[in-house]
Motif scaffolding. Structure first.
Motif, PDB file in Angstrom:
ATOM      1  N   LEU A   1       1.015  -1.366   0.173  1.00 47.34           N
ATOM      2  CA  LEU A   1       0.106   0.045  -0.010  1.00 47.34           C
ATOM      3  C   LEU A   1       0.905   1.227  -0.160  1.00 47.34           C
ATOM      4  CD1 LEU A   1      -2.599  -1.181   2.689  1.00 47.34           C
ATOM      5  CD2 LEU A   1      -3.262  -0.373   0.302  1.00 47.34           C
ATOM      6  N   LEU A   2       2.347   1.161   0.385  1.00 46.99           N
ATOM      7  CA  LEU A   2       3.115   2.157   0.564  1.00 46.99           C
ATOM      8  C   LEU A   2       3.954   2.401  -0.655  1.00 46.99           C
ATOM      9  CD1 LEU A   2       3.574   2.034   4.554  1.00 46.99           C
ATOM     10  CD2 LEU A   2       2.121   3.698   3.176  1.00 46.99           C
ATOM     11  N   TYR A   3       3.783   1.547  -1.625  1.00 45.28           N
ATOM     12  CA  TYR A   3       4.621   1.410  -2.755  1.00 45.28           C
ATOM     13  C   TYR A   3       5.072   2.832  -3.378  1.00 45.28           C
ATOM     14  CZ  TYR A   3       5.534   0.533  -7.838  1.00 45.28           C
ATOM     15  OH  TYR A   3       6.216   0.759  -9.066  1.00 45.28           O
ATOM     16  N   PRO A   4       3.745   3.470  -3.688  1.00 46.92           N
ATOM     17  CA  PRO A   4       3.900   4.811  -4.296  1.00 46.92           C
ATOM     18  C   PRO A   4       4.903   6.023  -3.616  1.00 46.92           C
ATOM     19  CG  PRO A   4       1.493   4.313  -4.500  1.00 46.92           C
ATOM     20  CD  PRO A   4       2.312   3.340  -3.561  1.00 46.92           C
ATOM     21  N   GLN A   5       4.542   5.845  -2.105  1.00 43.85           N
ATOM     22  CA  GLN A   5       5.310   7.157  -1.193  1.00 43.85           C
ATOM     23  C   GLN A   5       6.694   6.243  -1.317  1.00 43.85           C
ATOM     24  OE1 GLN A   5       2.290   5.333  -0.736  1.00 43.85           O
ATOM     25  NE2 GLN A   5       1.129   6.513   0.660  1.00 43.85           N
ATOM     26  N   PHE A   6       6.937   4.856  -1.116  1.00 43.43           N
ATOM     27  CA  PHE A   6       8.278   4.470  -1.191  1.00 43.43           C
ATOM     28  C   PHE A   6       9.109   4.696  -2.540  1.00 43.43           C
ATOM     29  CE2 PHE A   6      11.325   1.199  -1.716  1.00 43.43           C
ATOM     30  CZ  PHE A   6      12.266   1.035  -0.585  1.00 43.43           C
TER      31      PHE A   6
ATOM     32  N   LYS B   1       8.380   7.099  -4.528  1.00 47.92           N
ATOM     33  CA  LYS B   1       8.775   8.520  -4.665  1.00 47.92           C
ATOM     34  C   LYS B   1       9.998   8.875  -3.908  1.00 47.92           C
ATOM     35  CE  LYS B   1       6.219  12.718  -4.558  1.00 47.92           C
ATOM     36  NZ  LYS B   1       7.222  13.498  -3.745  1.00 47.92           N
ATOM     37  N   ALA B   2      10.101   8.487  -2.827  1.00 49.01           N
ATOM     38  CA  ALA B   2      11.225   8.756  -1.756  1.00 49.01           C
ATOM     39  C   ALA B   2      12.410   8.084  -2.359  1.00 49.01           C
ATOM     40  CB  ALA B   2      10.948   8.305  -0.487  1.00 49.01           C
ATOM     41  N   LEU B   3      12.339   7.060  -3.107  1.00 45.20           N
ATOM     42  CA  LEU B   3      13.487   6.297  -3.675  1.00 45.20           C
ATOM     43  C   LEU B   3      14.106   7.039  -4.623  1.00 45.20           C
ATOM     44  CD1 LEU B   3      15.002   3.681  -2.896  1.00 45.20           C
ATOM     45  CD2 LEU B   3      13.750   2.766  -4.777  1.00 45.20           C
ATOM     46  N   HIS B   4      13.291   7.665  -5.491  1.00 43.18           N
ATOM     47  CA  HIS B   4      13.809   8.194  -6.849  1.00 43.18           C
ATOM     48  C   HIS B   4      14.004   9.628  -6.233  1.00 43.18           C
ATOM     49  CE1 HIS B   4      12.614   5.654  -9.883  1.00 43.18           C
ATOM     50  NE2 HIS B   4      11.644   5.308  -9.178  1.00 43.18           N
ATOM     51  N   GLU B   5      13.825  10.425  -5.276  1.00 37.76           N
ATOM     52  CA  GLU B   5      14.049  11.766  -4.802  1.00 37.76           C
ATOM     53  C   GLU B   5      15.223  11.555  -3.850  1.00 37.76           C
ATOM     54  OE1 GLU B   5      10.490  13.384  -3.285  1.00 37.76           O
ATOM     55  OE2 GLU B   5       9.568  13.744  -5.401  1.00 37.76           O
ATOM     56  N   ASN B   6      15.650  10.391  -3.591  1.00 38.36           N
ATOM     57  CA  ASN B   6      16.777   9.960  -2.701  1.00 38.36           C
ATOM     58  C   ASN B   6      16.652  10.577  -1.298  1.00 38.36           C
ATOM     59  OD1 ASN B   6      19.168   8.782  -1.835  1.00 38.36           O
ATOM     60  ND2 ASN B   6      20.436  10.558  -2.589  1.00 38.36           N
ATOM     61  N   LYS B   7      15.477  10.386  -0.549  1.00 37.99           N
ATOM     62  CA  LYS B   7      15.358  10.730   0.726  1.00 37.99           C
ATOM     63  C   LYS B   7      15.373   9.748   1.695  1.00 37.99           C
ATOM     64  CE  LYS B   7      12.145  14.537  -0.899  1.00 37.99           C
ATOM     65  NZ  LYS B   7      10.560  14.940  -0.804  1.00 37.99           N
ATOM     66  N   PRO B   8      16.506   9.475   2.243  1.00 39.19           N
ATOM     67  CA  PRO B   8      16.771   8.418   3.111  1.00 39.19           C
ATOM     68  C   PRO B   8      15.935   8.097   4.343  1.00 39.19           C
ATOM     69  CG  PRO B   8      18.950   9.540   2.415  1.00 39.19           C
ATOM     70  CD  PRO B   8      17.593  10.458   2.125  1.00 39.19           C
ATOM     71  N   LYS B   9      15.571   9.204   5.131  1.00 39.11           N
ATOM     72  CA  LYS B   9      14.867   9.269   6.133  1.00 39.11           C
ATOM     73  C   LYS B   9      13.334   8.724   5.826  1.00 39.11           C
ATOM     74  CE  LYS B   9      16.983  12.533   9.314  1.00 39.11           C
ATOM     75  NZ  LYS B   9      17.009  13.810   9.781  1.00 39.11           N
ATOM     76  N   THR B  10      12.769   9.417   4.765  1.00 39.50           N
ATOM     77  CA  THR B  10      11.509   8.890   4.338  1.00 39.50           C
ATOM     78  C   THR B  10      11.435   7.471   3.723  1.00 39.50           C
ATOM     79  OG1 THR B  10      11.355  11.027   3.523  1.00 39.50           O
ATOM     80  CG2 THR B  10       9.387   9.361   2.812  1.00 39.50           C
TER      81      THR B  10
END
Length: 202
Positions: free
Chosen positions: A101-106, A108-117
């Motif tokens: 369910l959190l695939y889109p958020q994950f 997105k954070a992966l592509h934007e390189n946001k380690p904490k998110t």
């Protein structure tokens, strides 16, 4: 052709992850406490759910559950009746993929390189999948396994103790391993491949 190839890749990943999750069931997973066990298969299921999304995660979980009931469940006498067997195997194992369910958020954070998110989203996905799977086992334990409770102990409390312990142990192991994977091989495991990446270069 590209869409067909992409679907084939996803199906292959589902099959591989389900088989790997099943193989992990043969790794010793007792905690030393009676009836409390760790389910290592949640690790690859969570990885796939974050890599490919809800559908792939639940499909792999469902496949894992079907394999488990036939390869282990029946032989160990863990299936009391069709309803209990269906709840504790196909359903419980399928919902282990709800972290998708959190695939889109994950992603997105992966592509934007946001380690904490990335880390926070992955942890939440682990908690969702673990809680969903063991809630099914809790219900089955309460309704179908209550007669095994110690004398004077309510069936729901017995099931909560056993399945709650297993959920905590499984969740902790999965959190640790997923965290290590994110810090070491994040792109290789969590960033999905596309059909064009497999096409020959000219």
């Amino acid at each position: 052709m590209s869409k067909t190839m992409s679907r084939l890749i996803v199906l292959m990943e589902i099959a591989v992850i389900a088989a790997f999750a099943m193989a992990l069931e043969y790794v010793p997973h007792k905690t030393g406490i009676s009836s409390v066990e760790m389910s290592y298969g949640l690790i690859p299921i969570t990885v796939l759910a974050l890599r490919r999304g809800l559908g792939a995660g639940m499909a792999a979980g469902l496949t894992w559950g079907v394999l488990d009931v036939f390869l282990i469940g029946f032989s160990e006498g863990s299936v009391l009746n069709p309803l209990q067997g269906f709840l504790e195997y196909p359903i419980a194992f399928a919902v282990a993929g709800l972290g998708g369910l959190l695939y889109p958020q994950f992603q997105k954070a992966l592509h934007e390189n946001k380690p904490k998110t990335i880390l926070a989203t992955a942890w939440l996905a682990v908690l969702i999948g673990t809680a969903a799977k063991y809630f099914c086992h809790f219900l089955a334990g309460w309704v179908f396994w209550g007669s095994y409770a110690p004398k004077g102990m309510p069936a729901w409390l017995y099931s909560l103790a056993i399945n709650g312990g297993s959920a905590i142990a499984t969740g902790l192991v999965t959190l640790i391993v997923v965290t290590v994977l994110l810090r070491t091989v994040r792109k290789a495991l969590f960033q999905p491949k596309t059909a064009t990446q497999f096409q020959p270069q000219h």
